[in-house]
Design an enzyme around this catalytic site. Sequence first.
Site, mmCIF file in Angstrom:
data_model
loop_
_atom_site.group_PDB
_atom_site.id
_atom_site.type_symbol
_atom_site.label_atom_id
_atom_site.label_comp_id
_atom_site.label_asym_id
_atom_site.label_seq_id
_atom_site.Cartn_x
_atom_site.Cartn_y
_atom_site.Cartn_z
ATOM 1 N N SER A 1 -14.822 34.607 -80.185
ATOM 2 C CA SER A 1 -13.491 35.178 -80.358
ATOM 3 C C SER A 1 -12.790 35.432 -79.028
ATOM 4 C CB SER A 1 -13.585 36.491 -81.147
ATOM 5 O OG SER A 1 -14.394 37.431 -80.452
ATOM 6 N N LYS B 1 -17.646 30.002 -68.294
ATOM 7 C CA LYS B 1 -17.154 30.888 -69.347
ATOM 8 C C LYS B 1 -15.668 31.141 -69.106
ATOM 9 C CE LYS B 1 -18.339 35.207 -71.734
ATOM 10 N NZ LYS B 1 -19.357 36.286 -71.839
ATOM 11 N N LEU C 1 -26.511 27.422 -66.613
ATOM 12 C CA LEU C 1 -26.385 26.673 -67.858
ATOM 13 C C LEU C 1 -27.711 26.699 -68.607
ATOM 14 C CD1 LEU C 1 -24.632 24.808 -69.659
ATOM 15 C CD2 LEU C 1 -25.576 22.883 -68.355
ATOM 16 N N ALA C 2 -27.662 27.136 -69.857
ATOM 17 C CA ALA C 2 -28.867 27.166 -70.702
ATOM 18 C C ALA C 2 -29.007 25.815 -71.387
ATOM 19 C CB ALA C 2 -28.756 28.287 -71.729
ATOM 20 N N ASP D 1 -26.494 45.033 -76.138
ATOM 21 C CA ASP D 1 -26.164 44.023 -77.150
ATOM 22 C C ASP D 1 -27.233 42.936 -77.168
ATOM 23 O OD1 ASP D 1 -24.704 42.952 -79.249
ATOM 24 O OD2 ASP D 1 -23.373 41.794 -77.953
ATOM 25 N N GLU E 1 -29.027 35.486 -80.101
ATOM 26 C CA GLU E 1 -28.037 34.562 -79.545
ATOM 27 C C GLU E 1 -27.684 34.874 -78.101
ATOM 28 O OE1 GLU E 1 -25.589 36.721 -82.805
ATOM 29 O OE2 GLU E 1 -27.716 36.531 -82.279
ATOM 30 N N ASP F 1 -24.688 37.701 -71.586
ATOM 31 C CA ASP F 1 -23.607 38.423 -72.255
ATOM 32 C C ASP F 1 -23.715 39.937 -72.040
ATOM 33 O OD1 ASP F 1 -21.451 39.184 -73.711
ATOM 34 O OD2 ASP F 1 -21.906 37.951 -75.454
#
Length: 342
Positions: A20, A39, A94-95, A138, A142, A156
């Site tokens: 989002s 990002k 980068l994953a 958090d 994911e 994140d």
Amino acid sequence: MPPFATLDDFELGEEVAWGSLATIIDAVYKKNNKHYALKVLNKVELLKKKGVRSATVEKDALIALGTRKERHPGIVRLHHSFTDSNHIYFALDLATNGDLKALVQKLGSISINCSRYYTAQLVDAVIYLHNCGIVHRDIKPENILLNSEMRIMLADFGCAYIGSDMETPRTNTFVGTAAYISPELLARSKVNPTSPDLWAIGCTIYFFLFGTSPFMAATDYLTMKRVKNLDYTIPPECDKDVTDLIQQLLVLDPMDRLGVPPKSSPDALKQHPFFVGHDKKDFPEDSPELSSWAIIDWKRLWTTPAPPIEVGPYRTRPLDVPGTTDELWAGFESLQVTENSD
């Protein structure tokens, strides 16, 4: 972190993820030909969705972690940060192997040894964060990315708390994701600031083994209701050490949670039998227990190859959620439908 990067320094590739507030692009930094996860955050959308503080917190946390003398391999690194008139950009590791949510969902579950390995890496990374004065708040599958060697990178940090004191209780802010949020965050209780991360680790272990959050329900409201009531189940055939660890992490009173000072400690969490077994003897380096990650050698956690990914013993939710459907439809019982006479 090298200064003065701009968008012109990157060759943009495919979008690899989106949400989002942000889009993640596989981008090559022209000065070294390395791939990064770029990002991209839209400033207008950040303002509309009140995400400016989240972007600022993420940048501050990543800069604080990236400028430390000893960086941790289990935490994503910020390499560049810059803006233009419309966007904010973070160039991150980068994953290349995605994230643990996608991996577990693809298989249905992962084996106990794989769960042990990835949980141990998560615990080690979280303890490092707390020692640096940062709480993630958090943690969820994911946000646990996988690098080229199938080791984790925790990412994140938009919900993070940054502070120098991890011992003094503080009032918690309502942040995070419903399926992994702790009861003290829901209640905005004044507790040890590190406790929500340990609760989320318990939820994450459960996800590894069963492919779902222990409190998952049809809506966020019902999920959070189950969190408040500690309404979850573990099947009796589950590994006893796994069960014990989950039960010691998913505790309503954070002061009684494994790993939370002063009653417990991070070392007590790392020495739980799920990680180190019941026999505290030293194992030789070629021991099959070490090579299969049937036990954790904390000193070699980030250097020894990851275990092969294997499907776990539990591929579906262990028990249906009682009453979820009834609660969801309860509001419609009095609904009346009349025909239009026109």
